[in-house]
Design an enzyme around this catalytic site. Structure first.
Site, PDB file in Angstrom:
ATOM      1  N   GLY A 152       0.712  -1.276  -0.046  1.00 46.23           N
ATOM      2  CA  GLY A 152      -0.188  -0.020   0.027  1.00 46.23           C
ATOM      3  C   GLY A 152       0.936   1.219  -0.024  1.00 46.23           C
ATOM      4  N   ILE A 154       2.531   2.893   2.521  1.00 45.52           N
ATOM      5  CA  ILE A 154       3.839   2.849   3.371  1.00 45.52           C
ATOM      6  C   ILE A 154       4.749   2.012   2.336  1.00 45.52           C
ATOM      7  CG2 ILE A 154       4.948   2.003   5.354  1.00 45.52           C
ATOM      8  CD1 ILE A 154       1.926   3.161   6.722  1.00 45.52           C
ATOM      9  N   ARG A 174      -2.441  -8.351  -2.134  1.00 44.65           N
ATOM     10  CA  ARG A 174      -3.637  -8.925  -2.636  1.00 44.65           C
ATOM     11  C   ARG A 174      -3.715  -8.733  -4.053  1.00 44.65           C
ATOM     12  NH1 ARG A 174      -7.965  -6.638   1.063  1.00 44.65           N
ATOM     13  NH2 ARG A 174      -7.664  -4.931   0.127  1.00 44.65           N
ATOM     14  N   ARG A 235       2.000  -4.291  12.552  1.00 40.44           N
ATOM     15  CA  ARG A 235       1.423  -4.454  13.772  1.00 40.44           C
ATOM     16  C   ARG A 235       2.117  -5.974  14.461  1.00 40.44           C
ATOM     17  NH1 ARG A 235       0.004  -0.205  13.990  1.00 40.44           N
ATOM     18  NH2 ARG A 235      -2.310   0.380  14.239  1.00 40.44           N
ATOM     19  N   GLU A 264       2.010  -5.971  22.813  1.00 40.37           N
ATOM     20  CA  GLU A 264       2.659  -4.503  23.022  1.00 40.37           C
ATOM     21  C   GLU A 264       1.986  -3.944  24.202  1.00 40.37           C
ATOM     22  OE1 GLU A 264       3.131  -2.557  19.312  1.00 40.37           O
ATOM     23  OE2 GLU A 264       2.567  -0.711  20.428  1.00 40.37           O
ATOM     24  N   HIS A 282       7.298   1.542  19.199  1.00 39.55           N
ATOM     25  CA  HIS A 282       6.161   1.789  18.232  1.00 39.55           C
ATOM     26  C   HIS A 282       6.486   3.202  17.857  1.00 39.55           C
ATOM     27  CE1 HIS A 282       1.988   0.758  17.046  1.00 39.55           C
ATOM     28  NE2 HIS A 282       2.364   1.478  16.041  1.00 39.55           N
ATOM     29  N   GLY A 284       6.760   4.561  14.591  1.00 43.27           N
ATOM     30  CA  GLY A 284       6.643   4.571  13.217  1.00 43.27           C
ATOM     31  C   GLY A 284       6.012   6.004  12.809  1.00 43.27           C
TER      32      GLY A 284
END
Ligand code: DGY
Length: 325
Positions: A152, A154, A174, A235, A264, A282, A284
């Protein structure tokens, strides 16, 4: 006429709060707020963080809710079907954190392949060290193959950065991405096993869904090259952390770099003590500019819905799709 009540579940940047204030009365009500139940019972909108669970229990407590605006692109903290069944809109923050997250993923690739965390720890430890030809040798990324799972926004942004560093790119997704993007990146669509078996670095950029839970399990790790590195900025539960611990300890793969964790904020103790893995909390999307943009995107969705309009960046009901992006 009473203004709608907007509940925000934790601190968000003032830029977002200012936008929210144009649409209603805003209260910040974290999970430990003793008045939370009262506030939720009157809430027309709730602005959630990725650490909040939005489930039937929360929706039962908030019968007047029109929108859940998640301040994140990921939305695995939200029971989307439950929200839609009650006519509650769900929104996320796509696009605005693409660059920040892709930057971080590129940084993690370099940290893992060049042993940067290990080097930093050595200097900080105060242990004596001296430059030598053989000291802490990593591997260069030039001419290596990056496998992106989830192509996608990112994933594509990471591919652009990786190409500039001299990596070639394959991806698993996909859907095939636009031919123009494939051509620009000289990127090839592969099935998952081919990507895992041939990539020097595997980077995860798919959402966490039932279909991607533990996508990287023992068998996937065993399919990877022994010299490969795994990067996860998506994730935590996409990776079976116990299997990763075993793979790192047994030399099934060479290294990993993780910004997210299966449980997490808990981190497997064996990861904390391993020099083969880079660990970040985390981060990002953690830039001032990005967090401002995430908060204002969420707030604009609230304004649009409370004004009677359509949400700007809706999360659509699940279609039972099993793809990775
Ligand atoms: C997101 O938006 O899903 C990111 O994980 C936040 O850093």
């Amino acid at each position: 006429m009473a203004r709608p009540l907007i509940v925000v579940t934790g601190w968000i940047p003032q830029a977002g709060m200012d936008v929210l204030a144009t649409a209603g009365d805003v209260v910040v009500s974290p999970a430990d707020d003793p008045q939370r139940a009262d506030r939720l019972s009157a809430a027309a909108a709730i602005v959630t963080l990725l650490t909040d669970r939005v489930d039937h229990a929360l929706l039962d407590a908030a019968p007047s809710l029109q929108i859940v605006a998640n301040v994140a692109v990921g939305h695995d903290n939200i029971d989307i079907a439950a929200c839609h069944a009650r006519g509650v809109h769900v929104t996320n923050t796509p696009g605005v954190l693409t660059d920040a997250t892709a930057d971080l993923a590129m940084g993690l690739i370099l940290m893992s392949t060049r042993r940067l965390g290990e080097g930093e720890r050595l200097v900080r430890s105060g242990e004596p060290w001296a430059w030598s030809m053989s000291m802490m040798l990593g591997t260069g990324v030039q001419g290596r193959r990056l496998g992106i799972i989830g192509m996608g926004g990112i994933g594509t942004a990471l591919a652009r950065r990786a190409r500039a560093f001299g990596l070639s790119v394959v991806y698993h997704n996909r859907r095939r991405v636009d031919r123009a993007v494939e051509d620009e990146l000289a990127a090839e669509l592969l099935d998952l096993d081919d990507l895992l078996a041939t990539s020097d670095i595997v980077s995860l950029h798919c959402p966490h869904t039932d279909a991607t839970h533990h996508l990287i399990d023992r068998s996937a790790l065993e399919t990877m090259k022994r010299s490969a590195h795994l990067v996860n900025t998506a994730r935590g539960p996409i990776v079976d952390e116990a299997a990763l611990v075993a793979a790192l300890a047994g030399g099934t793969i060479a290294g990993a770099a993780l910004d997210v964790f299966e449980h997490e904020p808990d981190v497997h103790p064996a990861l904390r003590s391993s020099d083969r893995v880079v660990l970040l909390p985390h981060l990002g999307s953690a830039t001032v500019e990005t967090r401002d943009a995430m908060a204002t995107t969420a707030a604009r969705n609230v304004v649009a819905v409370l004004d009677g309009g359509a949400p700007l960046t809706p999360v659509l009901p699940p279609k039972g799709d099993v793809g990775v992006s």
